[in-house]
Scaffold this motif. Structure first.
Motif, PDB file in Angstrom:
ATOM      1  N   ALA A 240       0.854  -1.186   0.000  1.00 45.89           N
ATOM      2  CA  ALA A 240       0.000   0.000   0.000  1.00 45.89           C
ATOM      3  C   ALA A 240       0.891   1.236   0.000  1.00 45.89           C
ATOM      4  O   ALA A 240       1.835   1.338   0.777  1.00 45.89           O
ATOM      5  N   GLY A 241       0.587   2.159  -0.891  1.00 43.19           N
ATOM      6  CA  GLY A 241       1.374   3.387  -0.982  1.00 43.19           C
ATOM      7  C   GLY A 241       2.444   3.353  -2.040  1.00 43.19           C
ATOM      8  O   GLY A 241       3.135   4.354  -2.247  1.00 43.19           O
ATOM      9  N   ASP A 242       2.603   2.199  -2.735  1.00 41.91           N
ATOM     10  CA  ASP A 242       3.595   2.125  -3.820  1.00 41.91           C
ATOM     11  C   ASP A 242       3.035   2.834  -5.047  1.00 41.91           C
ATOM     12  O   ASP A 242       2.558   2.216  -5.992  1.00 41.91           O
ATOM     13  N   MET A 243       3.144   4.162  -5.017  1.00 41.20           N
ATOM     14  CA  MET A 243       2.562   4.970  -6.089  1.00 41.20           C
ATOM     15  C   MET A 243       3.620   5.540  -7.017  1.00 41.20           C
ATOM     16  O   MET A 243       3.306   6.197  -8.002  1.00 41.20           O
ATOM     17  N   ASN A 244       4.901   5.338  -6.671  1.00 40.15           N
ATOM     18  CA  ASN A 244       5.988   5.789  -7.543  1.00 40.15           C
ATOM     19  C   ASN A 244       7.201   4.895  -7.266  1.00 40.15           C
ATOM     20  O   ASN A 244       7.280   4.253  -6.228  1.00 40.15           O
ATOM     21  N   PRO A 245       8.183   4.850  -8.196  1.00 40.13           N
ATOM     22  CA  PRO A 245       9.332   3.951  -8.032  1.00 40.13           C
ATOM     23  C   PRO A 245      10.123   4.178  -6.760  1.00 40.13           C
ATOM     24  O   PRO A 245      10.698   3.255  -6.202  1.00 40.13           O
TER      25      PRO A 245
END
Length: 371
Positions: free
Chosen positions: A76-81
């Motif tokens: 959860a929260g992996d919205m950018n590299p």
């Protein structure tokens, strides 16, 4: 000479080998992340379109992708590299934010990232421990029983009965240690510490190069001193001793891998010696047809190298994330978004370049460009 297995067997062995090791790697991230209260939104075995999926009571989608080469865990929260908080993250409720990767303390994030390579090392230690318990340990003292005529050993003045104490300052305890240590120094000078009777002396010698072929015709280049030992025994290893011996062997393989990488960077070894996915697939197929023991041994070696490669300080890899966390620890604040963005772009270019090089090497080794 055995013929290499057909393409179907090779692909099957490669998928089983790499798929298993990458899934184990991702499980390391998953278990430690879950331990610290980070929600895993997705755990995928394979990539691409979903063939099967089920969401568990914690809200994690367990899926199987159409391309069975590895896998990944999405927190959860992996919205950018770079896994840094952004506008989308700020829009989450407080409960949802507390379940994200970004909300955790720096040391917790570092442990979650480190857990992937760590479990690869632990898995290899487990496999090697099993080998030691099942087959015992081959032990020969590092004493010269035979000195080959015209060899590097003869040029250095080594005589029958001499005991090799160390190589380049590193102690050797067995003839197997001696052979392994020398193998990466083909055509290079090494310093040997030798005991003859009660006298200890040092000698520097340039090793010979030996090009060997295995049962499938693969060539391997290694350093050769020109000594043989006739005193060999297989010792049984206890359940208590085996894990420690396996751990030392794993650490030794990592050290030799690091030395070999340094030789490539400094030009002492050719970059042509690097192999890629196609070469790994070929070797996986060959070890698969040799039997379960050979295939499991290869899995241990690849697992060690997978853990090592992921710890390299290259953005996009686990080691790159850990490097940025080290910078954050020193600065007391994360690197700026622009710095992180350019770091990950550079890491992406490096990885693509590396894959092109090793793939080209694979194609050359298979004779694609012959003539």
């Amino acid at each position: 000479m055995l013929e290499s297995p057909n393409i179907a067997v090779t692909l099957f062995a490669f998928i089983i080998l790499i798929g298993t090791l990458v899934v184990i790697h991702e499980l390391g991230h998953y278990w430690v992340g879950r331990w610290f209260g980070v929600k895993a939104e997705k755990f995928s075995i394979g990539f691409g379109p979903q063939l099967w999926g089920r969401t568990d009571k914690r809200g994690t989608l367990w899926r199987i992708g159409a391309l069975p080469l590895g896998g990944y865990v999405q927190f959860a929260g992996d919205m950018n590299p770079a896994s840094q908080p952004g506008e989308e993250w700020l829009k989450l409720s407080e409960v949802e934010r507390n379940q994200t990767f970004q909300s955790k303390a720096l040391w917790k994030r570092a442990l979650i990232v480190f857990a992937g390579p760590a479990i690869n090392f632990l898995f290899a230690i487990l496999l090697l421990t099993g080998f030691l318990i099942a087959y015992g340990q081959v032990v020969s003292p590092p004493v010269a029983s035979i000195v080959q005529e015209g060899s590097a050993a003869e040029r250095a003045g080594i005589q029958v009965g001499d005991r090799i104490l160390s190589i380049n300052g590193r102690d050797v305890e067995s003839f197997q240690d001696l052979a392994t240590e020398l193998s990466i120094f083909a055509n290079e000078p090494v310093t040997l510490r030798i005991k003859r009777g009660s006298t200890v002396s040092e000698k520097q010698v340039v090793l010979d190069e030996l090009v060997e072929k295995d049962r499938f015709g693969n060539e391997y280049r290694r350093g050769l001193l020109g000594l043989q030992s006739t005193e060999t025994e297989i010792r049984s290893v206890s359940f208590l001793a085996a894990p420690w011996i396996a751990t030392k062997e794993t650490a030794n393989i990592v050290r030799l891998t690091l030395t070999t990488l340094g030789q490539i960077i400094t030009g002492k070894r050719s970059v042509k010696e690097l192999g890629g996915p196609a070469k790994i697939a070929k070797v996986a197929g060959e070890h698969f047809v040799l039997g379960v023991a050979a295939f499991i041994w290869l899995a241990a070696m690849i697992s060690i190298n997978l853990g090592f490669m992921n710890l390299l300080p290259i953005p996009m890899l686990d080691g790159g994330h850990l490097l940025l966390y080290a910078v954050e620890a020193v600065r007391r604040k994360p690197a700026t978004p622009m710095v992180q963005e350019w770091a990950f772009r550079a890491g992406f270019v490096m990885l693509v370049g590396f894959m092109l090089v090793v793939t080209f090497n694979d194609l050359v080794s298979f004779g694609l460009f012959a003539g």
